[in-house]
Enzyme design. Structure first.
Site, PDB file in Angstrom:
ATOM      1  CG  HIS A 266      -1.749   1.232   1.383  1.00  0.00           C
ATOM      2  ND1 HIS A 266      -3.070   1.303   1.002  1.00  0.00           N
ATOM      3  CD2 HIS A 266      -1.440   2.461   1.863  1.00  0.00           C
ATOM      4  CE1 HIS A 266      -3.532   2.518   1.238  1.00  0.00           C
ATOM      5  NE2 HIS A 266      -2.563   3.247   1.772  1.00  0.00           N
ATOM      6  CD  GLU A 267       1.552   3.593   3.802  1.00  0.00           C
ATOM      7  OE1 GLU A 267       1.736   4.670   3.216  1.00  0.00           O
ATOM      8  OE2 GLU A 267       0.517   3.345   4.472  1.00  0.00           O
ATOM      9  CG  HIS A 270       0.544   6.309  -0.534  1.00  0.00           C
ATOM     10  ND1 HIS A 270      -0.461   7.087  -1.030  1.00  0.00           N
ATOM     11  CD2 HIS A 270       0.006   5.628   0.519  1.00  0.00           C
ATOM     12  CE1 HIS A 270      -1.569   6.899  -0.302  1.00  0.00           C
ATOM     13  NE2 HIS A 270      -1.310   6.003   0.627  1.00  0.00           N
ATOM     14  CD  GLU A 296      -5.008   6.385   0.820  1.00  0.00           C
ATOM     15  OE1 GLU A 296      -5.195   5.152   0.766  1.00  0.00           O
ATOM     16  OE2 GLU A 296      -4.049   6.896   1.417  1.00  0.00           O
TER      17      GLU A 296
HETATM   18 ZN    ZN Z   1      -2.654   5.340   2.083  1.00  0.00          ZN
END
Ligand code: ZN
Length: 501
Positions: A266-267, A270, A296
């Site tokens: 997830h990160e 980003h 997101e």
């Molecule tokens: Zn996030």
């Protein structure tokens, strides 16, 4: 005598490099505080942050800045596309920040530094009373902030607009209605099916080995480690100071390796966004992400659509078997895929499955709305939280650590941020549908080389930084207006197959 446009642009470049430098320094201090700074340093750091944020405030709102930006705004037609956008964004910030009284702005930044330290401790000790006075001050400040920024708007709309330009409760209410209507019945049908046996994933997985797994994951999704590092924090996050310095963090759990695994992916999503910002935007205020929801959309795309896919699991299994031979003995690809895609409501948002995830966001959205309207007092927040968890997820909250204290957003002063998570998830599904028209997504993931996917996202989103408003950027990428049914269809198809509905 009137200044030449070139001279004004030169002054702008000096101003922007200063702003970026102070932003960089404040960001690194925050990162340091969350990772390795000793707890006793909080007070001194607060003093440093007070000095830095005062200078930042001056740079953003000072008289010289105002004059310079006004002069450039008057000649905006003479400016190139990038500079014109940069000037109008700075002008918008200038006008916004000017509305916040300087003393209040500085005091709030000092408060947030303290609140963050108190929250870290309060969460570990499940001590809501310790955090409550800070939350009260944060809510009070946000009410004032909404009135300063946009007195004509409802307070919560004014806050939403900070994170996602133009977003309103009206839009969100309609969006969440679609999700509620289509997902709640699906979640019920899945629940009737029962869960596969995933005991293998709850053995002990040594942290030292999990750290090696994080390194593998980062390279598997195409992150260049020369420009991106990983740290360990209570709550995972990503911070990017330029396309050459991006930091992600994770939190390791001994008996739940999937928690850190998917939070790294997830990160990592980003981070990829920040790392692929256009070269022409470097050293400008336009590098990095366009908005929270676009950010997101990328992180949740990597976490769920890529990370939890059959193809990714196919490549992940041998790595897990290499790092954890005993724990993974006899585990098949199908077992791992099922374990990674269990749809079962839980207490923690960051560990929620794809299906119930949006309900976690929805309950925070509803509570924030009530806090800002004044129909909910901060003192009643834990009980209101627990009641909504019971209503939407059917669960009892055993302690505030796993309830109202679980996220870092409120202690960081962010009210109005959460909805962007749900919006981002829905954006991601629509982007996937568009991407599939020209890219064989499944084949790319299974091959272990994500280049065609990274290239598509770079071209359509990443390289554009903040050149466009989020809505416009999304519509350019998707070549269509936003439609949440792409997301509900994606979930229905995926989970019907997994649970044999
Ligand atoms: Zn996030």
């Amino acid at each position: 005598m009137e200044q030449k446009t070139e001279e004004l642009i030169e002054q702008l470049r000096t101003l922007v490099s200063k702003m970026r430098a102070y932003g960089h320094a404040q960001g690194v201090l925050y990162y340091d505080a969350a990772t390795i700074a000793p707890p006793g340093g909080a007070e001194d750091r607060g003093k440093t942050l007070a000095v830095l944020s005062e200078v930042s405030y001056e740079l953003q709102t000072g008289e010289e800045t105002g004059k310079l930006l006004a002069a450039l705004m008057a000649r905006r037609e003479e400016l190139d596309f990038i500079t014109r956008r940069e000037v109008s964004e700075l002008w918008r910030d200038y006008e916004r920040t000017k509305k916040i009284p300087k003393e209040e702005y500085i005091a709030y930044n000092v408060l947030l530094n303290e609140a963050d330290a108190v929250w870290h401790k309060a969460k570990v000790e499940s001590d809501w009373p310790a955090f409550r006075p800070y939350m009260e001050k944060i809510v009070a400040f946000n009410k004032k902030l909404a009135a300063w920024l946009a007195p004509e708007k409802k307070p919560y709309d004014a806050l939403l607009d900070q994170y996602e330009r133009g977003l309103t409760m009206e839009t969100l209410d309609a969006f969440f209605d679609v999700l509620k209507e289509r997902l709640v019945p699906l979640i019920r049908r899945v629940a009737e099916k029962g869960q596969p046996d995933c005991a293998f994933i709850h053995q002990e997985f040594p942290i030292e080995q999990q750290r090696k797994l994080s390194d593998w994951l980062m390279s598997a999704i195409g992150i260049d480690r020369e420009y991106c590092s990983i740290g360990e924090t209570e709550h995972p996050f990503t911070d990017g100071y330029s396309k050459h310095d991006v930091r992600i963090t994770t939190h390791y759990h001994l008996d739940d390796p999937l928690s850190s695994l998917f939070s790294v992916v997830h990160e990592g999503g980003h981070a990829l966004y920040e790392l692929h910002s256009g070269d022409e935007l470097e050293d400008t205020m336009l590098s990095g992400g366009a908005s929270m929801s676009i950010h997101e959309s990328q992180s949740r795309f990597f976490e769920n659509i890529i990370g939890r896919s059959r193809g990714f699991i196919h490549n992940l299994l041998p790595k897990l078997q290499e790092l954890f031979p005993q724990q993974m003995e006899g585990v098949t690809e199908d077992m791992l895929y099922r374990a990674a895609n269990i749809a079962e409501p839980g207490l923690i948002r960051t560990e929620a499955d794809e299906l119930s995830y949006c309900l976690h966001v929805m309950l925070r959205y509803e509570l924030e709305k009530q806090l800002m309207e004044g129909s909910l007092a901060v003192a009643d927040l834990p009980s209101a939280w627990n009641a909504k968890v019971k209503e939407y997820l059917g669960l009892d909250v055993p302690d505030d650590r796993r309830g109202v204290l679980q996220d870092s957003h409120w202690s960081g002063g962010s009210i109005g941020y959460f909805p962007s998570y749900a919006l981002g998830s829905a954006y991601g599904a629509q982007l996937l549908a568009k991407m599939k028209e020209t890219v064989d997504v499944d084949a790319a993931v299974a091959s272990g080389d994500l280049t065609p996917i990274l290239d598509w996202l770079t071209e359509r989103i990443w390289k554009k930084g903040s050149l466009y408003d989020p809505q416009e950027l999304f519509e350019q990428a998707a070549e269509a207006p936003f439609d949440p049914t792409y997301y509900t269809d994606y979930l229905k198809e995926k989970y019907s197959a997994i649970y044999g509905l």
